[in-house]
Design a protein around this motif. Structure first.
Motif, PDB file in Angstrom:
ATOM      1  N   SER A 172      -6.638  -1.556  -8.581  1.00 43.18           N
ATOM      2  CA  SER A 172      -6.423  -2.942  -8.183  1.00 43.18           C
ATOM      3  C   SER A 172      -6.012  -3.797  -9.375  1.00 43.18           C
ATOM      4  N   GLU A 173      -6.700  -3.603 -10.501  1.00 41.37           N
ATOM      5  CA  GLU A 173      -6.377  -4.375 -11.710  1.00 41.37           C
ATOM      6  C   GLU A 173      -5.046  -3.939 -12.317  1.00 41.37           C
ATOM      7  N   TYR A 211       0.836  -1.211   0.000  1.00 44.02           N
ATOM      8  CA  TYR A 211       0.000   0.000   0.000  1.00 44.02           C
ATOM      9  C   TYR A 211       0.865   1.253   0.000  1.00 44.02           C
ATOM     10  N   ASN A 214      -2.300  -5.102  -9.797  1.00 37.98           N
ATOM     11  CA  ASN A 214      -2.424  -6.501  -9.364  1.00 37.98           C
ATOM     12  C   ASN A 214      -2.333  -6.634  -7.844  1.00 37.98           C
ATOM     13  N   VAL A 215      -3.115  -5.799  -7.160  1.00 39.03           N
ATOM     14  CA  VAL A 215      -3.183  -5.870  -5.703  1.00 39.03           C
ATOM     15  C   VAL A 215      -4.644  -5.877  -5.283  1.00 39.03           C
ATOM     16  N   SER A 216      -4.884  -6.199  -4.023  1.00 43.82           N
ATOM     17  CA  SER A 216      -6.256  -6.257  -3.532  1.00 43.82           C
ATOM     18  C   SER A 216      -6.824  -4.854  -3.355  1.00 43.82           C
ATOM     19  N   ARG A 217      -8.143  -4.782  -3.300  1.00 43.62           N
ATOM     20  CA  ARG A 217      -8.792  -3.491  -3.082  1.00 43.62           C
ATOM     21  C   ARG A 217      -8.506  -2.974  -1.673  1.00 43.62           C
ATOM     22  N   ILE A 218      -8.230  -3.886  -0.741  1.00 44.47           N
ATOM     23  CA  ILE A 218      -7.862  -3.465   0.616  1.00 44.47           C
ATOM     24  C   ILE A 218      -6.545  -2.694   0.579  1.00 44.47           C
ATOM     25  N   THR A 219      -5.598  -3.173  -0.235  1.00 48.13           N
ATOM     26  CA  THR A 219      -4.309  -2.488  -0.386  1.00 48.13           C
ATOM     27  C   THR A 219      -4.513  -1.119  -1.025  1.00 48.13           C
TER      28      THR A 219
END
Length: 243
Positions: free
Chosen positions: A40-41, A11, A44-49
């Protein structure tokens, strides 16, 4: 791109990328930040990040969330110590913003009872009311309302007030506004207010916009009242620091 096996959290890496895009000018004030899904896309990380990165940038004042519209690059915030006499000009210049002033009103008016008490006015004295809009980087930031004794400060009716008022008082008239503990100025207050019609029009914000409302009585180094100040500052672009 983000490095998965880095000591720096993902993050934080994402926040740094967006922050660098803002400070380099790639993203400018008013530009819309991609959505959480898009970031996120892309990285390539989560939406939480993504959400953690966005929250950090909002907290540090680089971006602002507008409900129902998205997230946008914000104007830089002016940082100022939580002291009334901390120089507005110096605080803006430290943020890379040039200060200019526009005089809106300069008039003589009858004082109220509380004005007479605060400024220690004689019964036959009046008030000089000076209203200015103070600009930072070309944009209005503060609506300044100051009230002075007519007997002591009638020279302000003809002086050039486009620069620093306190510098004028010190340099030309040997009047030294003071924030010292001996000044008796122990009742400066800061509140949250909403912009009404006048404030909204002069500060060029929407009616209801959150503002800091600062009220004080400033004294000189001889413990004589100089002026009553009632100022409105755009909350989105200002933060106070307790030292």
């Amino acid at each position: 791109m983000l490095i998965q096996d880095n000591i720096i959290p993902l993050y934080q890496q994402l926040a740094d990328i967006i922050r660098n895009s803002i400070t380099s000018g790639e993203l400018k004030y008013g530009d819309k930040i991609p959505t959480e899904v898009e970031l996120s896309e892309k990285y390539n990380v989560s939406r939480i990040t993504v959400r953690a990165a966005i929250n950090e940038l909002v907290e540090s004042g680089f971006i602002i969330k507008k409900q129902g519209k998205g997230t946008f690059v914000s104007k830089p915030k002016v940082q100022r110590k939580i002291e009334y006499l901390s120089s507005f000009t110096a605080a803006c210049e430290a943020s890379g913003l040039k200060v200019t002033n526009e005089i809106i009103k300069r008039e003589v008016m009858e004082p109220k009872i509380e004005d007479k008490k605060a400024l220690e006015l004689d019964d036959d004295d009046k008030l000089i009311y000076i209203q200015r809009v103070r600009f930072a980087g070309g944009d209005p930031l503060m609506l300044e309302n100051n009230y002075f004794s007519f007997k002591r400060f009638n020279f302000l009716l003809t002086e050039d007030l486009s620069g620093s008022l306190y510098e004028l008082l010190r340099d030309k008239y040997d009047i030294n506004p003071s924030d010292s503990p001996n000044s008796g100025n122990d009742h400066t207050t800061i509140e949250i207010a909403k912009a009404m019609d006048e404030e909204a029009a002069l500060l060029m914000v929407q009616k209801g916009e959150p503002l800091f409302y600062i009220k004080t009585v400033i004294y000189d180094d001889k413990n004589r009242p100089v002026h009553i100040g009632k100022q409105y500052v755009i909350g989105e672009r200002y933060k106070f620091v307790i030292s």
